[in-house]
Design a protein around this motif. Structure first.
Motif, PDB file in Angstrom:
ATOM      1  N   TYR A   1       0.823  -1.266  -0.150  1.00 41.92           N
ATOM      2  CA  TYR A   1       0.212  -0.050   0.180  1.00 41.92           C
ATOM      3  C   TYR A   1       0.919   1.152  -0.115  1.00 41.92           C
ATOM      4  O   TYR A   1       0.660   2.263  -0.559  1.00 41.92           O
ATOM      5  CB  TYR A   1      -0.897  -0.049   1.253  1.00 41.92           C
ATOM      6  N   GLU A   2       1.918   1.157   0.533  1.00 48.98           N
ATOM      7  CA  GLU A   2       2.806   2.330   0.786  1.00 48.98           C
ATOM      8  C   GLU A   2       3.380   2.702  -0.704  1.00 48.98           C
ATOM      9  O   GLU A   2       3.477   3.711  -0.989  1.00 48.98           O
ATOM     10  CB  GLU A   2       4.156   1.955   1.575  1.00 48.98           C
ATOM     11  N   GLY A   3       3.796   1.479  -1.585  1.00 46.89           N
ATOM     12  CA  GLY A   3       4.309   1.736  -2.831  1.00 46.89           C
ATOM     13  C   GLY A   3       3.223   1.772  -4.036  1.00 46.89           C
ATOM     14  O   GLY A   3       3.642   2.065  -5.133  1.00 46.89           O
ATOM     15  N   GLY A   4       2.088   1.717  -3.514  1.00 45.15           N
ATOM     16  CA  GLY A   4       0.875   2.030  -4.535  1.00 45.15           C
ATOM     17  C   GLY A   4       0.393   0.756  -5.271  1.00 45.15           C
ATOM     18  O   GLY A   4      -0.361   0.960  -6.123  1.00 45.15           O
ATOM     19  N   GLU A   5       1.138  -0.354  -5.129  1.00 44.94           N
ATOM     20  CA  GLU A   5       0.714  -1.664  -5.663  1.00 44.94           C
ATOM     21  C   GLU A   5      -0.523  -2.034  -5.419  1.00 44.94           C
ATOM     22  O   GLU A   5      -1.308  -2.553  -6.198  1.00 44.94           O
ATOM     23  CB  GLU A   5       1.833  -2.850  -5.509  1.00 44.94           C
ATOM     24  N   ARG A   6      -0.975  -1.584  -4.163  1.00 45.89           N
ATOM     25  CA  ARG A   6      -2.395  -1.903  -3.936  1.00 45.89           C
ATOM     26  C   ARG A   6      -2.948  -0.615  -3.377  1.00 45.89           C
ATOM     27  O   ARG A   6      -2.450   0.311  -2.672  1.00 45.89           O
ATOM     28  CB  ARG A   6      -2.346  -2.862  -2.713  1.00 45.89           C
ATOM     29  N   LEU A   7      -4.267  -0.478  -3.515  1.00 39.94           N
ATOM     30  CA  LEU A   7      -5.163   0.965  -3.010  1.00 39.94           C
ATOM     31  C   LEU A   7      -6.006   0.260  -2.194  1.00 39.94           C
ATOM     32  O   LEU A   7      -6.988  -0.674  -2.411  1.00 39.94           O
ATOM     33  CB  LEU A   7      -5.574   1.431  -4.180  1.00 39.94           C
ATOM     34  N   HIS A   8      -6.421   0.789  -1.070  1.00 37.14           N
ATOM     35  CA  HIS A   8      -7.380   0.649  -0.243  1.00 37.14           C
ATOM     36  C   HIS A   8      -8.782   1.406  -0.621  1.00 37.14           C
ATOM     37  O   HIS A   8      -9.882   0.841  -0.825  1.00 37.14           O
ATOM     38  CB  HIS A   8      -7.312   1.286   1.213  1.00 37.14           C
ATOM     39  N   PHE A   9      -8.650   2.613  -1.124  1.00 40.86           N
ATOM     40  CA  PHE A   9      -9.774   3.460  -1.588  1.00 40.86           C
ATOM     41  C   PHE A   9      -9.304   4.113  -2.852  1.00 40.86           C
ATOM     42  O   PHE A   9      -8.246   4.474  -3.151  1.00 40.86           O
ATOM     43  CB  PHE A   9     -10.231   4.411  -0.560  1.00 40.86           C
ATOM     44  N   LEU A  10     -10.234   3.923  -3.917  1.00 37.56           N
ATOM     45  CA  LEU A  10     -10.043   4.503  -5.168  1.00 37.56           C
ATOM     46  C   LEU A  10     -10.646   5.783  -5.229  1.00 37.56           C
ATOM     47  O   LEU A  10     -11.250   6.579  -4.227  1.00 37.56           O
ATOM     48  CB  LEU A  10     -10.777   3.426  -6.153  1.00 37.56           C
ATOM     49  N   VAL A  11     -10.560   6.560  -6.319  1.00 34.10           N
ATOM     50  CA  VAL A  11     -11.015   7.943  -6.448  1.00 34.10           C
ATOM     51  C   VAL A  11     -12.458   7.893  -6.256  1.00 34.10           C
ATOM     52  O   VAL A  11     -13.115   9.047  -5.774  1.00 34.10           O
ATOM     53  CB  VAL A  11     -10.495   8.472  -7.922  1.00 34.10           C
TER      54      VAL A  11
ATOM     55  N   GLY B   1      -3.648   7.389   7.022  1.00 37.10           N
ATOM     56  CA  GLY B   1      -3.305   6.110   6.694  1.00 37.10           C
ATOM     57  C   GLY B   1      -3.771   5.791   5.314  1.00 37.10           C
ATOM     58  O   GLY B   1      -4.862   6.138   4.917  1.00 37.10           O
ATOM     59  N   ILE B   2      -2.799   5.034   4.796  1.00 33.03           N
ATOM     60  CA  ILE B   2      -3.133   4.597   3.449  1.00 33.03           C
ATOM     61  C   ILE B   2      -3.444   2.854   3.341  1.00 33.03           C
ATOM     62  O   ILE B   2      -3.940   2.525   1.987  1.00 33.03           O
ATOM     63  CB  ILE B   2      -1.955   4.988   2.408  1.00 33.03           C
ATOM     64  N   ALA B   3      -3.111   2.202   4.422  1.00 33.48           N
ATOM     65  CA  ALA B   3      -3.453   1.033   4.282  1.00 33.48           C
ATOM     66  C   ALA B   3      -4.877   0.577   5.037  1.00 33.48           C
ATOM     67  O   ALA B   3      -5.409   1.588   6.083  1.00 33.48           O
ATOM     68  CB  ALA B   3      -2.284   0.240   5.109  1.00 33.48           C
ATOM     69  N   PRO B   4      -5.426  -0.489   4.901  1.00 30.77           N
ATOM     70  CA  PRO B   4      -6.631  -0.768   5.501  1.00 30.77           C
ATOM     71  C   PRO B   4      -6.515  -0.687   7.170  1.00 30.77           C
ATOM     72  O   PRO B   4      -5.545  -1.248   7.715  1.00 30.77           O
ATOM     73  CB  PRO B   4      -6.985  -2.097   5.178  1.00 30.77           C
ATOM     74  N   PRO B   5      -7.528  -0.154   7.921  1.00 25.62           N
ATOM     75  CA  PRO B   5      -7.283   0.047   9.267  1.00 25.62           C
ATOM     76  C   PRO B   5      -7.100  -1.523  10.033  1.00 25.62           C
ATOM     77  O   PRO B   5      -6.479  -1.733  10.909  1.00 25.62           O
ATOM     78  CB  PRO B   5      -8.341   0.695   9.832  1.00 25.62           C
ATOM     79  N   GLU B   6      -7.977  -2.479   9.180  1.00 26.91           N
ATOM     80  CA  GLU B   6      -7.944  -3.872   9.620  1.00 26.91           C
ATOM     81  C   GLU B   6      -6.413  -4.354   9.806  1.00 26.91           C
ATOM     82  O   GLU B   6      -5.987  -5.042  10.836  1.00 26.91           O
ATOM     83  CB  GLU B   6      -8.824  -4.567   9.193  1.00 26.91           C
TER      84      GLU B   6
END
Length: 228
Positions: free
Chosen positions: A38-48, A190-195
């Protein structure tokens, strides 16, 4: 500092460091690596558009063996340093006649070390996944170190003071850093899922508790064995 104390701290630190590293590889590092996606952007928790695109599961350990070797070495060095402090405290308390050195008592010493160094600071500044924004480093470090010192002194006062007044003072000192409060940002970024963040905190503290208990047990075990 006696030869037995040094060797006890060294052996206990190496064992605890190896145990801690193994537990981190199995439980903590997978969550850490998942957070790095998530830090590197390979995964996104929320989209636009506000929808989610979160996948469950961490990548494998991969081929970053130099990084993993550093993890093992760091754990062994760190726990050896903690072992020196813990073993010295055990021997000092024993020489003052306020505590005995035994493997079972060492478990309590180890858990007390965990509370002072890991759990109490984590109440205000929990372990963070990569990419988690935080307040300025210097104020956080000051609060973190102050909390460790205050908690260690408070636990010693509660455990060993013969006067109830001093024990009450220890209880007040124990909660004082949290009444002051740790430095935080005014909002969340935060950019990662809270879970995932919650899981990372839980795993980090749980594995640290096992590492500290192992350290206390073996530090006391080797001290006792070396003097028998």
């Amino acid at each position: 500092m006696s030869k037995n104390l040094l060797s006890s701290a060294l052996f206990a630190g190496l064992i605890a460091g190896a145990v801690a590293a193994l537990l981190q590889f199995v439980f903590v590092i997978p969550a850490l690596l998942e957070g790095e996606l998530y830090e590197g952007g390979e995964r996104l928790h929320f989209l636009v558009d506000g929808s989610t695109q979160s996948e469950r599961g961490a990548p494998g350990l991969g081929t970053k063996w130099g990084r993993h070797a550093m993890t093992v070495a760091f754990n062994m060095v760190t726990y050896t340093g903690y072992g020196l402090i813990l073993a010295a405290a055990m021997v000092f308390a024993r020489d003052k006649g306020v505590a005995k050195v035994s493997a079972k008592a060492g478990l309590i010493w180890g858990l007390a070390g965990f509370i002072a160094v890991q759990l109490a600071p984590a109440v205000g500044l929990p372990p963070e996944l990569p990419g988690t924004p935080a307040a300025e480093l210097a104020p956080r470090q000051i609060w973190w170190i102050s909390t460790i010192v205050a908690t260690a002194v408070a636990l010693a006062m509660i455990a060993f003071a013969r006067s109830g007044i001093w024990q009450i003072a220890g209880g007040i000192l124990l909660i004082l850093p949290h009444l002051i409060g740790a430095p935080h940002l005014d909002t969340y970024f935060g950019i990662a899922p809270p879970e995932l963040s919650a899981e990372f905190v839980t795993l980090s503290l749980g594995m640290a508790a096992i590492g500290w208990a192992t350290l206390g047990y073996f530090a006391a075990f080797f001290i006792e064995r070396g003097e028998s």
